[in-house]
Scaffold this active site. Structure first.
Site, PDB file in Angstrom:
ATOM      1  N   TYR A  18       0.823  -1.210   0.000  1.00  0.00           N
ATOM      2  CA  TYR A  18       0.000   0.000   0.000  1.00  0.00           C
ATOM      3  C   TYR A  18       0.860   1.264   0.000  1.00  0.00           C
ATOM      4  O   TYR A  18       0.636   2.178   0.806  1.00  0.00           O
ATOM      5  CB  TYR A  18      -0.942   0.025   1.222  1.00  0.00           C
ATOM      6  CG  TYR A  18      -1.713  -1.260   1.435  1.00  0.00           C
ATOM      7  CD1 TYR A  18      -2.729  -1.626   0.555  1.00  0.00           C
ATOM      8  CD2 TYR A  18      -1.420  -2.101   2.500  1.00  0.00           C
ATOM      9  CE1 TYR A  18      -3.434  -2.813   0.745  1.00  0.00           C
ATOM     10  CE2 TYR A  18      -2.114  -3.279   2.692  1.00  0.00           C
ATOM     11  CZ  TYR A  18      -3.121  -3.632   1.810  1.00  0.00           C
ATOM     12  OH  TYR A  18      -3.808  -4.798   2.011  1.00  0.00           O
ATOM     13  N   TYR A 146     -12.975  -7.367   6.321  1.00  0.00           N
ATOM     14  CA  TYR A 146     -11.764  -7.450   5.495  1.00  0.00           C
ATOM     15  C   TYR A 146     -11.479  -8.919   5.218  1.00  0.00           C
ATOM     16  O   TYR A 146     -11.423  -9.728   6.153  1.00  0.00           O
ATOM     17  CB  TYR A 146     -10.547  -6.810   6.168  1.00  0.00           C
ATOM     18  CG  TYR A 146      -9.306  -6.970   5.323  1.00  0.00           C
ATOM     19  CD1 TYR A 146      -9.091  -6.147   4.215  1.00  0.00           C
ATOM     20  CD2 TYR A 146      -8.388  -7.996   5.568  1.00  0.00           C
ATOM     21  CE1 TYR A 146      -7.997  -6.333   3.391  1.00  0.00           C
ATOM     22  CE2 TYR A 146      -7.284  -8.183   4.746  1.00  0.00           C
ATOM     23  CZ  TYR A 146      -7.089  -7.349   3.666  1.00  0.00           C
ATOM     24  OH  TYR A 146      -5.998  -7.541   2.842  1.00  0.00           O
ATOM     25  N   ASP A 247     -14.337 -16.511   8.251  1.00  0.00           N
ATOM     26  CA  ASP A 247     -12.946 -16.162   7.956  1.00  0.00           C
ATOM     27  C   ASP A 247     -12.227 -15.958   9.291  1.00  0.00           C
ATOM     28  O   ASP A 247     -12.327 -14.911   9.921  1.00  0.00           O
ATOM     29  CB  ASP A 247     -12.923 -14.896   7.089  1.00  0.00           C
ATOM     30  CG  ASP A 247     -11.495 -14.457   6.746  1.00  0.00           C
ATOM     31  OD1 ASP A 247     -10.537 -14.993   7.336  1.00  0.00           O
ATOM     32  OD2 ASP A 247     -11.361 -13.564   5.887  1.00  0.00           O
ATOM     33  N   LYS A 276      -2.577 -16.523   8.554  1.00  0.00           N
ATOM     34  CA  LYS A 276      -1.788 -15.735   9.506  1.00  0.00           C
ATOM     35  C   LYS A 276      -1.026 -16.564  10.540  1.00  0.00           C
ATOM     36  O   LYS A 276       0.069 -17.017  10.249  1.00  0.00           O
ATOM     37  CB  LYS A 276      -2.673 -14.674  10.149  1.00  0.00           C
ATOM     38  CG  LYS A 276      -3.082 -13.587   9.142  1.00  0.00           C
ATOM     39  CD  LYS A 276      -3.379 -12.251   9.754  1.00  0.00           C
ATOM     40  CE  LYS A 276      -3.336 -11.147   8.715  1.00  0.00           C
ATOM     41  NZ  LYS A 276      -4.601 -10.879   8.054  1.00  0.00           N
TER      42      LYS A 276
HETATM   43  C1  LIG Z   1      -5.056 -10.865   6.654  1.00  0.00           C
HETATM   44  C2  LIG Z   1      -6.431 -11.342   6.363  1.00  0.00           C
HETATM   45  C3  LIG Z   1      -6.772 -11.897   5.119  1.00  0.00           C
HETATM   46  C4  LIG Z   1      -5.792 -11.964   3.978  1.00  0.00           C
HETATM   47  O1  LIG Z   1      -4.695 -12.775   4.240  1.00  0.00           O
HETATM   48  P1  LIG Z   1      -3.356 -12.612   3.351  1.00  0.00           P
HETATM   49  O2  LIG Z   1      -2.469 -13.691   3.873  1.00  0.00           O
HETATM   50  O3  LIG Z   1      -2.835 -11.220   3.616  1.00  0.00           O
HETATM   51  O4  LIG Z   1      -3.728 -12.808   1.938  1.00  0.00           O
HETATM   52  C5  LIG Z   1      -8.059 -12.355   4.946  1.00  0.00           C
HETATM   53  N1  LIG Z   1      -8.974 -12.296   5.923  1.00  0.00           N
HETATM   54  C6  LIG Z   1      -8.679 -11.786   7.136  1.00  0.00           C
HETATM   55  C7  LIG Z   1      -9.736 -11.764   8.204  1.00  0.00           C
HETATM   56  C8  LIG Z   1      -7.410 -11.285   7.396  1.00  0.00           C
HETATM   57  O5  LIG Z   1      -7.141 -10.736   8.588  1.00  0.00           O
END
Ligand SMILES: *Cc1c(COP(=O)(O)O)cnc(C)c1O
Length: 427
Positions: A18, A146, A247, A276
């Site tokens: 970014y 997100y 997610d 993550k």
């Molecule tokens: C960081 C994140 C993503 C994306 O993961 P990347 O490894 O950066 O592609 C998707 N969903 C959530 C909730 C996240 O915190």
């Protein structure tokens, strides 16, 4: 390479996340990282308040994870997962199935969080097609979410703070309910879920699934919402026969005080994404889990297979480290530790509450958030944090702490004191 040359080459050729190539954000050269500290090339040490975007739950240079990496390297760094299998991957899928809610039985390993979201959405679409419902091709989500930066993941990010204004012409058009209003710990009334209910009811014939971050909305606003809201979303998805995708990329592996945030609401999604902290922040890797029913239904449809297969899926090195990271987490009183961090963040950030420019201070598990009334000047704030010996990277109106779980009480205190001081100076 000395720091000066490194920074010159970085400025010439490295594109950071970014950022602009003509109006450059400052970057700080790191020489090494160990425990809860980053060591800059000039010798300064910074207490890490970010766990490298929430991944490095055991801190850096951890002997157990290092040993897992070295041992695995002596066997194989990588082999393809098409037609081959191996102990690190099978060990990982077994652990994930055992630790996540019982209905999740089938695991698709992939490269990164965003890809695991793409995989989840493709699973939902192929599942609906297999049921002879090809019109069920859209997703319903809540605002302030997100889910990543690839195209379909972007399409379900918050439409205002996300990138819809830039890429809207090529993004699939999804449905957005308001962000959940009731906060964590509060009940969820009929009125709180009315807009979501109306959307799912009205669009059920075109909906493949609902996707959201359970309990904590991360990069979309660091909001903590009611577990009852999540439970009601689950009930609505059941009622309308729509798949629920949770997610858990940011929330998984204990961050909120439960191993997975869905546990706060005692629900199981139909599809769950993990990333993550999966590898303790050592390597990029992610996973998409689903139920026997979704997987087998999809497989009975046309073309009879799930159409995804990244080159590096099931990477043995990443899987071996993930296994070591999970075992390391579970071998400790991790709940007690997260409670310790939560208490220290609550006490340490409380003085922010009365500072000018602060809208709210909130803590859940090992997440501490100071929400400001105005966006913070990032470069300036970052510089002030570094000057105080801590690494914190705010975004928008949010100054937040998500430290490695190994952070000591003294380091937590320093981190919080620096946060209070920097916010006080900025006002
Ligand atoms: C960081 C994140 C993503 C994306 O993961 P990347 O490894 O950066 O592609 C998707 N969903 C959530 C909730 C996240 O915190």
């Amino acid at each position: 390479m000395d720091a000066e040359r490194l920074l010159a080459l970085d400025a010439a050729h490295a594109w950071h996340p970014y950022t602009s190539t003509i109006d450059r954000d400052p970057v700080y050269p790191v020489r090494a990282a160990a425990g809860c500290e980053l060591e800059l090339m000039d010798g300064r040490r910074l207490i890490d308040g970010m766990a490298s975007w929430w991944c490095a739950i055991h801190g850096y240079n951890h002997p157990v994870l290092n040993a897992a990496a070295v041992t695995q390297l002596q066997h194989m760094a990588h082999v393809m997962f098409g037609g081959l299998t191996h102990a690190p991957a099978v060990g990982l899928v077994e652990r994930l199935v055992r630790l996540t809610p019982e209905p999740l039985q089938q695991v698709f390993l992939c490269d990164s969080g965003s890809v695991s979201v793409e995989v989840a959405m493709k699973m939902a679409l192929q599942y609906q097609q297999a049921l002879g419902r090809p019109d069920r091709s859209r997703f319903l989500t809540v605002r302030s979410g997100y889910h990543g930066d690839t195209f379909d993941a972007m399409s379900v990010c918050d439409p205002v703070t996300g990138m819809h204004h830039l890429f809207g012409r090529v993004l699939p058009r999804q449905l957005f309910a308001p962000a959940p209003a009731p906060r964590f710990g509060e009940p969820c009334t009929d009125a709180d879920i009315a807009a979501f209910t109306a959307l799912i009811e009205e669009h059920v014939d075109t909906l493949a699934g609902v996707i959201l971050e359970p309990i904590v909305q991360g990069a979309g606003g660091m909001r903590f919402y009611s577990a009852e809201y999540l439970a009601r979303v689950r009930a609505l998805c059941d009622h309308f026969d729509v798949l629920l995708i949770a997610d858990e990329i940011a929330t998984g592996f204990g961050r909120t005080g439960r191993l997975f945030a869905c546990e706060h609401a005692a629900i199981s999604p139909d599809i769950m994404t993990l990333g993550k902290a999966l590898t303790g922040g050592y390597l990029t890797s992610a996973a998409t889990l689903t139920t026997r029913q979704v997987a087998d239904t999809l497989s009975r449809g046309t073309p009879g297979v799930f159409m995804h297969g990244p080159t590096f899926m099931g990477n043995p090195l990443a899987c071996a480290i993930a296994n070591a990271s999970i075992d390391l987490l579970l071998s400790q009183d991790w709940q007690g530790n997260i409670a310790r961090i939560a208490a220290a963040l609550s006490a340490g950030l409380a003085p922010c509450q009365t500072l000018p420019g602060v809208a709210e201070v909130r803590v859940l598990g090992a997440i501490g958030v100071v929400e400001m009334t105005q966006p913070v000047p990032m470069r300036e704030i970052q510089r002030r944090f570094v000057a105080r010996g801590v690494w914190v990277r705010p975004f928008g109106r949010l100054v937040y702490l998500m430290p490695p779980y190994i952070i000591s009480d003294a380091q937590l205190q320093q981190l919080c004191e620096a946060t209070v001081a920097v916010i006080a100076e900025a006002a």
